[in-house]
Design an enzyme around this catalytic site. Structure first.
Site, PDB file in Angstrom:
ATOM      1  N   ASP A  85     -11.353   0.884  11.100  1.00  0.00           N
ATOM      2  CA  ASP A  85     -10.527   1.458  10.043  1.00  0.00           C
ATOM      3  C   ASP A  85     -11.153   2.780   9.595  1.00  0.00           C
ATOM      4  O   ASP A  85     -12.255   2.796   9.042  1.00  0.00           O
ATOM      5  CB  ASP A  85     -10.439   0.485   8.862  1.00  0.00           C
ATOM      6  CG  ASP A  85      -9.428   0.924   7.816  1.00  0.00           C
ATOM      7  OD1 ASP A  85      -9.118   2.119   7.751  1.00  0.00           O
ATOM      8  OD2 ASP A  85      -8.958   0.055   7.055  1.00  0.00           O
TER       9      ASP A  85
ATOM     10  N   GLY B   5       0.817  -1.202   0.000  1.00  0.00           N
ATOM     11  CA  GLY B   5       0.000   0.000   0.000  1.00  0.00           C
ATOM     12  C   GLY B   5       0.853   1.254   0.000  1.00  0.00           C
ATOM     13  O   GLY B   5       2.062   1.198  -0.198  1.00  0.00           O
ATOM     14  N   GLY B   6       0.194   2.400   0.252  1.00  0.00           N
ATOM     15  CA  GLY B   6       0.912   3.669   0.262  1.00  0.00           C
ATOM     16  C   GLY B   6       0.128   4.803  -0.362  1.00  0.00           C
ATOM     17  O   GLY B   6       0.724   5.757  -0.874  1.00  0.00           O
ATOM     18  N   ALA B   7      -1.210   4.714  -0.327  1.00  0.00           N
ATOM     19  CA  ALA B   7      -2.086   5.795  -0.818  1.00  0.00           C
ATOM     20  C   ALA B   7      -1.802   6.153  -2.271  1.00  0.00           C
ATOM     21  O   ALA B   7      -2.014   7.300  -2.682  1.00  0.00           O
ATOM     22  CB  ALA B   7      -1.972   7.037   0.076  1.00  0.00           C
TER      23      ALA B   7
ATOM     24  N   GLN C  82      -2.454  -4.767   0.085  1.00  0.00           N
ATOM     25  CA  GLN C  82      -2.861  -4.075   1.304  1.00  0.00           C
ATOM     26  C   GLN C  82      -3.143  -2.618   0.989  1.00  0.00           C
ATOM     27  O   GLN C  82      -2.365  -1.952   0.304  1.00  0.00           O
ATOM     28  CB  GLN C  82      -1.763  -4.187   2.372  1.00  0.00           C
ATOM     29  CG  GLN C  82      -2.176  -3.707   3.746  1.00  0.00           C
ATOM     30  CD  GLN C  82      -1.757  -2.270   4.038  1.00  0.00           C
ATOM     31  OE1 GLN C  82      -0.862  -1.735   3.397  1.00  0.00           O
ATOM     32  NE2 GLN C  82      -2.413  -1.646   5.003  1.00  0.00           N
ATOM     33  N   SER C  83      -4.307  -2.107   1.440  1.00  0.00           N
ATOM     34  CA  SER C  83      -4.709  -0.713   1.263  1.00  0.00           C
ATOM     35  C   SER C  83      -4.757  -0.377  -0.231  1.00  0.00           C
ATOM     36  O   SER C  83      -5.476  -1.018  -0.989  1.00  0.00           O
ATOM     37  CB  SER C  83      -3.750   0.198   2.035  1.00  0.00           C
ATOM     38  OG  SER C  83      -4.225   1.509   2.080  1.00  0.00           O
ATOM     39  N   ALA C  84      -3.992   0.637  -0.671  1.00  0.00           N
ATOM     40  CA  ALA C  84      -3.975   0.969  -2.094  1.00  0.00           C
ATOM     41  C   ALA C  84      -3.493  -0.221  -2.928  1.00  0.00           C
ATOM     42  O   ALA C  84      -3.936  -0.422  -4.062  1.00  0.00           O
ATOM     43  CB  ALA C  84      -3.069   2.177  -2.331  1.00  0.00           C
TER      44      ALA C  84
END
Length: 372
Positions: free
Chosen positions: A314, A142-144, A213-215
């Protein structure tokens, strides 16, 4: 629904292939003293690592200044950046330990090239005992969509490698170096490399799992859906969706229309987010939930088991994002499950799942030939 380690482990084990192919193992040759020239090769390798690190530092610095031009002087992102910096400082002792492992462990193959772009690299975490083909986890960090980097998966790679799983952490272009189309393309290329080459690193091509994960969960899901659409339409592909045993999405967002305002309120401003997503007209294309809803039965039939994991606390991406995607997938006829973790936040879920996978890998490794 509250998840447990045993449930997730059993779910992962059921997706395992019916058997394993054995391969011949070779015993390493030990020598009493270094071979002639080994010190020179080691020195050369060290210089290459330093040069690679310097080039990446320059690239990141240049992209940071470019990114600042997009961000302006908004107080929200500045406050969040300060919070992130303080958080990183507090975790520095742990970062140093992981960093030492990442740069000096013989089990880590750093920056394996999988494509032509500067960020088309992946890191491989190889178990010490690879006398027989190992299960493989392809991981998209991830990391936006802005600060993602393959080294973020170092701790996951270390822990799973200790349990006999090869982990491939796939790097990809971040914004503003690239937009979402570039990110999905890079991730798909990385997955293709894993599917077609992992056997030469001791991996079992019949036991490949995909996780984001995430982005990274959004990017990996986009790549998976895009590949299924291409494959069902008869288009040429470099890897097959059927090669993926299961997809695990951690704290991801899958309908970009529903997240624009949410991200704007949390500091990822609408103008920046729409730039990342290539404009409002592209939000549907890069929303796996919408793609699944409009896909044919042939496309849905190609999808592997999809397991989405989310924390109920979250605030970065609400757990409803995973809930609605699972509902759409199930209505379309796909195999999909949702595991909610009570009281877990956006980052907690990553640590929780790491523990879950460490437990479940033992069940994968113990599968005997012919077991379902």
């Amino acid at each position: 629904m509250r998840a447990s380690v045993e449930e997730a482990g059993a779910l992962l084990a059921r997706t395992d292939s019916a058997g394993r192919r054995r391969r011949r193992s070779s015993s390493p040759v030990r020598t009493a003293s270094p071979r002639p020239g080994s010190l020179r090769r080691h020195s050369s390798s060290f210089r290459e690592d330093v040069g690679h690190a310097a080039s990446e530092t320059y690239l990141v610095s240049r992209l940071t200044f470019t990114l600042l031009q997009y961000l302006g002087l908004g107080y929200r992102w500045m406050a969040q950046l300060l919070s992130l910096t303080i958080y990183a400082i507090l975790l520095m002792p742990g970062f140093l330990q992981v960093g030492y492992y990442y740069f000096f462990s013989s089990q880590v193959r750093r920056s394996v090239v999988y494509g032509d772009q500067p960020r088309n690299r992946l890191d491989l975490y190889i178990p010490e005992d690879n006398s027989r083909p190992c299960p493989v986890m392809a991981f998209v960090t991830g990391g936006a969509w802005i600060i993602g980097y393959k080294a973020w998966g170092a701790l996951l790679g270390r822990r799973l490698a200790e349990r006999g799983i090869i982990v491939a952490c796939i790097d990809y272009r971040n914004f503003p170096q690239g937009t979402i189309g570039d990110m999905v393309h890079d991730a798909s290329q990385g997955i293709s490399f894993v599917c077609n080459n992992i056997a030469s690193y001791g991996g079992d091509p019949n036991q490949i799992y995909l996780m984001g994960q995430s982005a990274g969960a959004h990017i990996a899901a986009c790549a998976l859906m895009e590949q299924a659409v291409k494959e069902s339409g008869g288009h040429p592909v470099s890897w097959s969706v059927t090669q993926i045993k299961a997809y695990f999405g951690l704290s991801g967002g899958y309908n970009m229309h529903n997240l624009v305002d949410h991200f704007h309120q949390r500091g990822l401003y609408r103008s920046i987010f729409l730039s990342i997503m290539e404009g409002e007209e592209s939000l549907s294309r890069y929303s796996p939930e919408i793609v699944a809803k409009t896909s044919s039965a042939e496309t849905i039939a190609l999808l592997p088991l999809i397991v989405l994991m989310h924390g109920t606390e979250d605030y970065s991406i609400p757990s409803s994002a995973s809930q609605t995607f699972v509902d759409v997938l199930q209505q379309a006829g796909a195999q999909a499950r949702l595991l909610l973790y009570e009281g877990k936040t956006h980052t907690d879920i990553f640590l929780q799942v790491r523990i879950t996978l460490k437990s479940s890998v033992c069940k994968i490794s113990s599968m005997k030939h012919g077991e379902a």
